[in-house]
Motif scaffolding. Structure first.
Motif, short mmCIF file in Angstrom:
data_model
loop_
_atom_site.label_atom_id
_atom_site.label_comp_id
_atom_site.label_asym_id
_atom_site.label_seq_id
_atom_site.Cartn_x
_atom_site.Cartn_y
_atom_site.Cartn_z
N TRP A 112 0.81 -1.22 0.00
CA TRP A 112 0.00 0.00 0.00
C TRP A 112 0.84 1.27 0.00
O TRP A 112 0.31 2.36 -0.12
CB TRP A 112 -0.97 0.00 1.20
CG TRP A 112 -0.28 -0.09 2.53
CD1 TRP A 112 0.20 0.94 3.27
CD2 TRP A 112 0.02 -1.29 3.25
NE1 TRP A 112 0.79 0.47 4.41
CE2 TRP A 112 0.68 -0.89 4.43
CE3 TRP A 112 -0.20 -2.65 3.03
CZ2 TRP A 112 1.13 -1.81 5.38
CZ3 TRP A 112 0.23 -3.55 3.97
CH2 TRP A 112 0.89 -3.14 5.13
N LEU A 113 2.16 1.11 0.09
CA LEU A 113 3.03 2.28 0.04
C LEU A 113 3.69 2.38 -1.33
O LEU A 113 3.97 1.37 -1.98
CB LEU A 113 4.12 2.18 1.11
CG LEU A 113 3.69 2.37 2.56
CD1 LEU A 113 4.92 2.23 3.47
CD2 LEU A 113 3.03 3.73 2.77
N SER A 114 3.97 3.61 -1.75
CA SER A 114 4.73 3.82 -2.99
C SER A 114 6.16 3.33 -2.79
O SER A 114 6.59 3.01 -1.67
CB SER A 114 4.75 5.31 -3.32
OG SER A 114 5.53 6.00 -2.35
N VAL A 115 6.90 3.30 -3.89
CA VAL A 115 8.32 2.97 -3.83
C VAL A 115 9.03 3.90 -2.84
O VAL A 115 9.76 3.45 -1.95
CB VAL A 115 8.93 3.08 -5.25
CG1 VAL A 115 10.44 3.15 -5.21
CG2 VAL A 115 8.44 1.92 -6.12
N LEU A 116 8.78 5.20 -2.98
CA LEU A 116 9.43 6.16 -2.07
C LEU A 116 9.00 5.91 -0.63
O LEU A 116 9.82 5.96 0.30
CB LEU A 116 9.10 7.59 -2.49
CG LEU A 116 9.93 8.67 -1.78
CD1 LEU A 116 11.39 8.61 -2.18
CD2 LEU A 116 9.37 10.07 -2.08
N GLY A 117 7.71 5.61 -0.44
CA GLY A 117 7.20 5.34 0.91
C GLY A 117 7.86 4.12 1.54
O GLY A 117 8.20 4.12 2.73
N ASN A 118 8.04 3.07 0.74
CA ASN A 118 8.70 1.87 1.25
C ASN A 118 10.13 2.15 1.69
O ASN A 118 10.60 1.60 2.67
CB ASN A 118 8.70 0.77 0.18
CG ASN A 118 7.49 -0.14 0.27
OD1 ASN A 118 7.43 -1.01 1.13
ND2 ASN A 118 6.51 0.09 -0.60
N VAL A 119 10.82 3.00 0.93
CA VAL A 119 12.24 3.24 1.24
C VAL A 119 12.39 4.24 2.39
O VAL A 119 13.31 4.14 3.20
CB VAL A 119 13.00 3.70 -0.02
CG1 VAL A 119 14.47 3.97 0.28
CG2 VAL A 119 12.89 2.64 -1.12
N THR A 120 11.45 5.19 2.49
CA THR A 120 11.58 6.18 3.59
C THR A 120 11.09 5.64 4.93
O THR A 120 11.56 6.10 5.98
CB THR A 120 10.80 7.48 3.30
OG1 THR A 120 9.49 7.15 2.89
CG2 THR A 120 11.47 8.33 2.25
N LEU A 121 10.19 4.63 4.90
CA LEU A 121 9.58 4.18 6.16
C LEU A 121 10.60 3.81 7.25
O LEU A 121 10.50 4.30 8.38
CB LEU A 121 8.61 3.02 5.89
CG LEU A 121 7.85 2.50 7.10
CD1 LEU A 121 6.86 3.54 7.61
CD2 LEU A 121 7.13 1.20 6.77
N PRO A 122 11.59 2.95 6.94
CA PRO A 122 12.54 2.60 8.00
C PRO A 122 13.37 3.79 8.47
O PRO A 122 13.76 3.85 9.64
CB PRO A 122 13.44 1.53 7.37
CG PRO A 122 13.03 1.37 5.96
CD PRO A 122 11.82 2.20 5.70
N LEU A 123 13.61 4.75 7.58
CA LEU A 123 14.35 5.95 7.99
C LEU A 123 13.52 6.77 8.96
O LEU A 123 14.02 7.23 9.99
CB LEU A 123 14.68 6.80 6.75
CG LEU A 123 15.68 6.20 5.77
CD1 LEU A 123 15.55 6.88 4.41
CD2 LEU A 123 17.09 6.34 6.29
N ARG A 124 12.24 6.93 8.62
CA ARG A 124 11.35 7.70 9.49
C ARG A 124 11.23 7.02 10.85
O ARG A 124 11.21 7.69 11.88
CB ARG A 124 9.97 7.83 8.84
CG ARG A 124 9.97 8.63 7.55
CD ARG A 124 10.21 10.11 7.74
NE ARG A 124 9.06 10.78 8.33
CZ ARG A 124 9.14 11.64 9.35
NH1 ARG A 124 10.31 11.92 9.89
NH2 ARG A 124 8.05 12.21 9.82
N SER A 125 11.15 5.67 10.85
CA SER A 125 10.99 4.99 12.13
C SER A 125 12.28 5.03 12.95
O SER A 125 12.26 4.78 14.15
CB SER A 125 10.50 3.55 11.93
OG SER A 125 11.47 2.81 11.27
#
Ligand code: ADP
Ligand code: MG
Length: 263
Positions: free
Chosen positions: A95-108
């Protein structure tokens, strides 16, 4: 000599189950220097995944020591480690975009949004996915999805990238394209890479050294140096007589049980 970034010392792992105990690793030891690319090969069931998971802190050893960056790996994945699994289809969030998938662990990890996006874009560029940031995983081929998984693992610039059979689920042409991402990642991010493969050609093509595990209960049957010149190139490197010799040496070790112990 500088401190190794990975130190695996006398690693034992026995899996205990109702069907009985299975001794997977019976004293595996090797070091990885900073900036090296090291492949782990061995027969099926020789404990390659077990070894990699122990380095990642995803598995409790029965005995022995694993250190990353000079610190014992205790129970949780060290911050400085990125991990890529074989099965890309289960590793991305649909359900996340490519960018969302890659940024998620950084944000967490607490990286501010703008910085996380910049790091993610840089990582996506490094795996050849610049311009695909808004796509969703289902719109991408398997090889592209695995590129996203690799970008996600390197986006926070880990010191160590661990990959378990990362290219085993894609077709042969895609596999070569993905293989050719690996050494440039080392050059661009300065990352140390340890990966598992059952493909001996891939191990020789990509590595500085190859750790060959024996049949279980597994030990290191040999550590093979790969002094093939850099940069590597699919045709030229694989036509090098040294490539053929190393490939033969490793294949013999993986396939001939009599050679495996104490060779
Ligand atoms: P490889 O990756 O080299 O094929 P693995 O590390 O996955 O080998 O597994 C080594 C051995 O340990 C295999 O015989 C496997 O069946 C066994 N094994 C792996 N994980 C478990 C587990 N959670 N419980 C019991 N046995 C396991
Ligand atoms: Mg495995």
């Amino acid at each position: 000599m500088t401190e190794p970034i990975v130190r695996v010392a006398d690693l034992h792992k026995t899996y205990v189950s109702e069907k009985g105990d299975h001794i997977a690793l019976a004293g595996v030891s090797f070091d990885v220097a900073a900036g090296e690319v090291v492949a782990i090969v061995g027969p099926s069931g020789s404990g390659k995944t077990t070894t990699l998971r122990a380095i990642a802190g995803l598995l409790e050893p029965s005995s022995g020591r694993v250190e990353v960056g000079g610190r014992p790996v205790a129970g949780e994945p060290p911050q400085e480690v990125g991990f890529v699994f074989q099965d890309y289809s289960r590793s991305l969030l649909p359900w996340l975009s490519v960018l969302g998938n890659v940024t998620l662990p950084l944000r967490s990890k607490g990286v501010p949004a703008a910085q996380a996006r910049a790091s993610a874009r840089e990582a996506l560029d490094a795996v050849g996915l610049a311009g695909r940031e808004r796509a969703h995983p289902r719109e991408l081929s398997g090889g592209m999805q695995q590129r996203v998984a690799i970008a996600r693992a390197i986006a926070y610039e880990p010191e160590l990238l661990l990959m378990d059979e990362p290219f085993a689920s894609v077709d042969a042409q895609t596999r070569m394209d993905l293989e050719d991402l690996v050494l440039p990642l080392r050059d661009r991010f300065g990352v140390t890479i340890v990966f598992v493969t059952h493909d001996v050609d891939e191990a020789v093509y990509l590595s500085d050294r190859i750790v060959v595990l024996s049949a279980p209960p597994s030990v290191v049957s040999r550590i093979v140096d790969v002094p093939l010149p850099l940069p590597r190139e699919q045709h030229r490197t694989k036509e090098d007589p040294l490539f053929a010799r190393l490939r033969g040496e490793v294949l013999d070790l993986v396939r001939t049980p009599a050679l495996q112990k104490g060779a």
